[in-house]
Design an enzyme around this catalytic site. Structure first.
Site, short mmCIF file in Angstrom:
data_model
loop_
_atom_site.label_atom_id
_atom_site.label_comp_id
_atom_site.label_asym_id
_atom_site.label_seq_id
_atom_site.Cartn_x
_atom_site.Cartn_y
_atom_site.Cartn_z
N GLY A 3 -23.11 -26.69 -15.54
CA GLY A 3 -23.41 -26.00 -14.28
C GLY A 3 -22.09 -25.63 -13.65
O GLY A 3 -21.54 -26.35 -12.82
N THR A 4 -21.58 -24.48 -14.04
CA THR A 4 -20.19 -24.16 -13.68
C THR A 4 -20.02 -23.72 -12.23
O THR A 4 -18.89 -23.63 -11.76
CB THR A 4 -19.60 -23.12 -14.64
N ASP B 88 -21.26 -25.52 -9.60
CA ASP B 88 -20.87 -26.78 -8.97
C ASP B 88 -19.62 -27.36 -9.62
O ASP B 88 -18.79 -27.95 -8.94
CB ASP B 88 -22.02 -27.79 -9.06
N HIS C 45 -24.53 -16.55 1.27
CA HIS C 45 -25.81 -17.05 0.75
C HIS C 45 -26.71 -15.88 0.34
O HIS C 45 -27.25 -15.85 -0.77
CB HIS C 45 -26.49 -17.92 1.81
N ARG D 153 -35.05 -24.03 -11.36
CA ARG D 153 -34.67 -24.85 -10.22
C ARG D 153 -35.92 -25.23 -9.45
O ARG D 153 -36.44 -24.43 -8.68
CB ARG D 153 -33.70 -24.06 -9.33
N ARG E 10 -9.29 14.50 -24.22
CA ARG E 10 -9.29 13.05 -24.03
C ARG E 10 -10.72 12.55 -24.17
O ARG E 10 -11.66 13.34 -24.08
CB ARG E 10 -8.74 12.68 -22.65
P1 ADP Z 1 -4.56 17.08 -14.59
O1 ADP Z 1 -3.97 15.84 -15.14
O2 ADP Z 1 -4.79 17.04 -13.13
O3 ADP Z 1 -5.77 17.50 -15.37
P2 ADP Z 1 -3.10 19.07 -16.03
O4 ADP Z 1 -1.72 18.78 -16.40
O5 ADP Z 1 -4.10 18.92 -17.09
O6 ADP Z 1 -3.47 18.21 -14.75
O7 ADP Z 1 -3.13 20.53 -15.48
C1 ADP Z 1 -4.21 21.05 -14.81
C2 ADP Z 1 -4.58 22.41 -15.33
O8 ADP Z 1 -3.47 23.26 -15.28
C3 ADP Z 1 -4.99 22.43 -16.77
O9 ADP Z 1 -6.33 22.11 -16.94
C4 ADP Z 1 -4.75 23.86 -17.13
O10 ADP Z 1 -5.85 24.64 -16.74
C5 ADP Z 1 -3.56 24.20 -16.29
N1 ADP Z 1 -2.35 24.20 -17.12
C6 ADP Z 1 -1.51 23.16 -17.33
N2 ADP Z 1 -0.51 23.54 -18.18
C7 ADP Z 1 -0.75 24.82 -18.48
C8 ADP Z 1 -0.09 25.78 -19.31
N3 ADP Z 1 1.00 25.46 -20.00
N4 ADP Z 1 -0.62 27.01 -19.40
C9 ADP Z 1 -1.75 27.31 -18.70
N5 ADP Z 1 -2.41 26.49 -17.90
C10 ADP Z 1 -1.92 25.24 -17.79
MG MG Z 2 -25.56 -27.82 -9.16
MG MG Z 3 -6.02 18.10 -17.04
#
Ligand code: ADP
Ligand code: MG
Ligand code: MG
Length: 892
Positions: free
Chosen positions: A779-780, A782, A468, A574, A352
């Protein structure tokens, strides 16, 4: 037919990252990674629409869901060669939650689903590792109990600790298969005792239990609170991802870890992360053992004696580096990844866009632009303007130790240390003696302004975020902690107590306006600087922004800060703030309390050189840039002397009796000063005051012209105008004074006279006023007060409820109310442009530094926004983003 389940694995997927709304962030990115051909354990995602269905249908599932899940389990089975629930060759899965937006507060992941007393034997046999199999099973029982069955994990942890103690073991990894077997028996007995029924053995019951828990967690109180705080609609729903397990706990060539493609604290271009050998899931984050560094460089930098992934598993490391690079290029942003290594094979479990500090965000955006990965416009769009605040104030060194004695509201960001003073005068005295001070008050009022200026920071024990102290401190860019109710102040004794400790005047205190902390003694600070990537990104922003950015400033110090941060002029000076400083207040009081013009003129004669001196200094700092100077504005009431001592002081200076002066002061007191003798009403009643101010302005401009040869561009502004005739009277005085100064000095200063639009009537009559007014500044602050009949100083006690209950989407004193106040501004804009098409239009006040309000100003095509000096960079970036938003085709 609605499709409820989307599979992924083996180089392809039914979903992709653009199905985020349906698959949640995690599910969509797993599908995307599978499509990219990355090693992702196969799985499937149950869509967010199932969650919606679940809540709309009395917590039941769509009838087809069961068979779609079975088909998807078969799909995983086909790819892994295992069968879910099979006693000989069991497929184990994880159940993971994932909403569109990352949402802590939701259900945790359950790993190793499908294990029971029978399949654990099969896992042991097939892996040839009995210890691993039983370790997995006990983990499963612990997680499933915690997350699905609601049996507290402390029970199990205590049992485990107790067991290790008896056996003289310290690490979990030291437990053998036999140990885990024994513990599992005890765990299961605990479940039976706690729930009155045994731990579920049927894999399908386990699976549906976990799926139900994820959907159930969407409406748990933690999740609801989180959604409310982050404006996430309840109907988004969460997705559930079911995925084949891979095992990082299979021995010394197995591991689990997390990593960022760049350093999330500094933005440096280096793989940054940690892992643990022979571990599962989030052992790394849980801090069970000290994790190891991924790269050798990081290990050396950290001085760690634990081997890096780079040296331990070089093949895996090389593949991981390739994968990280590929993901970053593909997503065109820094990635936060989770991975597991099973017997020397790398598996990707999540990716992500990574969270980062503002500093890192700037560096990454600039680096990626320079590497051609993203455009300049994208770099500009990626930085949250509000987040720049972190970089614009002194901050406490994050590694410094803090002894927190009290906590209040984080009213104005930044940190400051200094000697405690309990009054504005003391603040000034100590400051002029070369000390740094923290002004500590129960609450502040306009009379404390000089002390607030002198102080490094302000601490109050009463008052909220719009008190204030808070508003003025934010305007000055000073640290402020307000409403620290745990502190007791005894003004008479000159002592405050916090956490049972007494602090005297002169003791050193530190306040952190970013967190609200009050800290004993001084702490190491980091100073703000607009340099490096920050400066580069600001330059890029300036290249696309249309609106000008000015600052609200009157003191030389504020003006310097404004220029340093890139202000293109002063949008609001001011003048009355200059009146509170030092002994001037006595002359100001003389002026107000004089009962005839002659008396006023004699007081004004004392003020003229002072005011002229102020303007000379200001104009020198702002040379070449426009400076809008507002004529005297606040209710005269605010300047009146209060104590007998103050009255005596003024009486003596005026040569009248204290009694007479008291009577005059009493006569000037008002019931409703905000709607009273203030703004341009003062100029109409006592025109000699603005005559003096205009003279000070023009004489200062002439002086600066003579000294530096630079022309300043004074813009004289009449406050709180309500009618054209009123404005014209004021303009005539200003013009006459300008002419007089030009004749006396032989220097002609170009200037303009405009009006501050702060009343609904002025907005409505803007077309007419623009016949003679050469510019308008909205003068938003006031205008919001007068439009809503709400006092900003007093609304704090109930406005919060208006926001909480949805009457207003946001505090209208922080973000402009576009529908109401905004319409008044729009009317003013349209009507004034009809009369004077090229009229210069600006906005000043707190809204000028608020990104959402700035976007609104761009929509109206205002010429500039003006904000407090410390918000100038924020406004520059927000104005650039607003301009980009307006014409999205302008991709570099
Ligand atoms: P979070 O949203 O808290 O990060 P995750 O769903 O990513 O939770 O799961 C947390 C951890 O669990 C992952 O980082 C991974 O290490 C482990 N995990 C999740 N699914 C698997 C899987 N299929 N095989 C091995 N480890 C897993
Ligand atoms: Mg004023
Ligand atoms: Mg995770």
């Amino acid at each position: 037919m609605v499709k409820w389940v989307y599979t992924f694995g083996d180089g392809r997927a039914e979903g992709a990252r653009d199905l985020r709304d349906l698959l949640g962030g995690k599910g969509a990115n797993l599908a995307e990674m599978a499509n990219l051909g990355l090693p992702v354990p196969p799985g499937f995602t149950i869509t967010t629409e199932v969650c919606t269905f679940f809540y709309e249908n009395g917590k039941s599932y769509p009838p087809e869901l069961g068979s779609e899940v079975e088909a998807a389990l078969d799909y995983i089975g086909g790819l892994t060669g295992r069968v879910f629930g099979d006693p000989e060759n069991p497929l184990l899965v994880s159940v993971r939650s994932g909403a569109r937006a990352s949402m802590p507060g939701m259900m945790d992941t359950v790993l190793n689903i499908g294990l029971n007393d029978v399949t654990v034997e099969a896992l042991a046999k097939r892996s040839g590792d009995e210890r691993f199999a039983y370790d997995s099973y006990r983990r499963f029982i612990q997680m499933y109990c915690d997350v699905v069955l609601g049996v507290d994990h402390h029970h199990f942890e205590e049992m485990l600790e107790h067991y290790k103690e008896i056996k003289g073991l310290t690490l979990d990894t030291e437990l053998a298969a036999e140990d885990w077997k024994r513990l599992i028996i005890a765990f299961k007995a605990k479940v039976l005792e706690a729930r009155g029924e045994p731990f579920p053995q049927a894999p399908r019951e386990q699976l549906w239990g976990a799926i139900g828990a994820v959907f159930g967690s969407w409406q748990n109180p933690r999740a609801i609170t989180y959604r409310r705080l982050h404006d996430i609609p309840a109907n988004w729903g969460t997705a559930v991802t079911v995925q084949a397990m891979v095992f990082g706990n299979m021995g010394e060539t197995s591991a689990t870890g997390v990593a960022f493609t760049r350093n999330p604290a500094t933005g440096a271009k280096e793989l940054f992360g940690e892992f643990l050998l022979n571990a599962q899931g989030e052992d790394v984050v849980a801090g069970i053992r000290t994790p190891q560094n991924i790269t050798e460089a990081a290990r050396l930098a950290a001085g760690s004696d634990k081997a890096s992934l780079e040296t331990t598993l070089p093949g895996v490391f090389a593949e991981f580096v390739r994968t990280a690079n590929l993901l970053e290029k593909h997503y065109r942003d820094m990635q936060d990844m989770e991975f597991t290594v099973e017997n020397g094979k790398l598996w990707m479990l999540q990716t992500r866009n990574g969270k980062r500090t503002t500093k890192a965000a700037l560096r990454i955006a600039v680096d990626m632009t320079q590497d051609g990965l993203i455009s300049r416009d994208e770099a500009i769009a990626r930085i949250d303007p509000a987040s720049l605040e972190q970089l614009l104030h002194p901050a406490i060194d994050p590694y410094a130790e803090r002894n927190v004695v009290a906590t209040g509201l984080p009213a104005s960001p930044g940190a400051a240390s200094g000697a405690i003073v309990f009054s504005a005068d003391e603040a000034e005295q100590l400051k002029s003696a070369g000390h740094k001070v923290i002004l500590v008050r129960i609450e502040t009022s306009p009379e404390d302004i000089h002390g607030m200026h002198a102080a490094e920071g302000i601490l109050t024990t009463r008052g909220g975020m719009t008190s204030h102290a808070a508003v003025v401190a934010r305007g000055m860019g000073k640290a402020c902690v307000s409403g620290a109710g745990g502190i007791r102040i005894d003004y008479a004794k000159g002592v405050m107590t916090a956490s049972g400790v007494a602090f005297n005047k002169g003791d050193i205190l530190t306040i952190d306006g970013t967190t609200g902390q009050v800290i004993e003694g001084s702490v190491k600070m980091l100073q703000p600087e607009l340099s490096g990537e920050f400066a580069t990104l600001m330059q890029w922003a300036d290249g696309v922004r249309r609106m000008g950015v000015r600052a609200n400033a009157e003191t030389p110090q504020d003006a310097r800060v404004a220029r340093k941060f890139g202000a293109e002029g002063i949008g609001l000076c001011r003048t009355e703030h200059m009146f509170f400083e030092g002994d001037r207040i006595i002359a100001v009081r003389e002026m107000i309390l004089a009962d005839d013009e002659a008396g006023r003129r004699s007081a004004l004669a004392k003020l003229l050189p002072i005011q002229r001196g102020d303007f000379i200094e200001l104009f020198e700092i702002m040379f070449g840039l426009p400076v809008t100077i507002r004529l005297l504005d606040p209710p005269l009431h605010e300047f009146l002397p209060h104590s007998q001592a103050e009255i005596d002081e003024v009486a003596q200076s005026m040569g009248v009796s204290s009694e007479k002066l008291s009577r005059r002061a009493a006569a000037l007191r008002e019931v409703n000063p905000m709607l009273g003798f203030r703004g341009s009403r003062i100029a109409i009643a006592y025109p000699e005051i603005i005559e003096m101010q205009a003279r000070a302005i023009f004489e200062a401009a002439v002086a600066v012209k003579k000294i530096t040869g630079e022309l300043v561009q004074p813009e004289v502004m009449a406050p709180l105008i309500i009618a054209k005739a009123e404005f014209d009277l004021i303009k005539a005085r200003v013009d006459a004074t300008a002419k007089a100064v030009a004749i006396e000095t032989g220097v002609v200063i170009p200037y303009t006279v405009g009006a501050m639009i702060e009343t609904p009537r002025a907005s409505l009559r803007a077309g007419e006023i623009a016949e003679t007014a050469e510019f308008f500044s909205f003068g938003t602050n006031d205008l919001t007060q007068t439009c809503m009949a709400l006092s900003r100083d007093d609304a704090g006690s109930f406005l919060g409820r208006y926001v909480a209950r949805g009457v207003f989407a946001a505090d209208p004193f922080v973000t402009i109310d576009q529908e109401g106040v905004g319409e008044l501004v729009e009317i003013g804009v349209l009507r004034s442009r009809k009369t004077r098409p090229d009229i210069k239009l600006g906005i000043c006040g707190e809204h000028g530094g608020d990104p959402a309000s700035i976007a609104f100003c761009e929509k109206l095509g205002l010429s500039y926004v003006s904000c407090s000096p410390f918000r100038v960079p924020i406004a520059r970036l927000a104005a650039a983003q607003a301009a980009l938003h307006r014409k999205p085709e302008s991709q570099a």
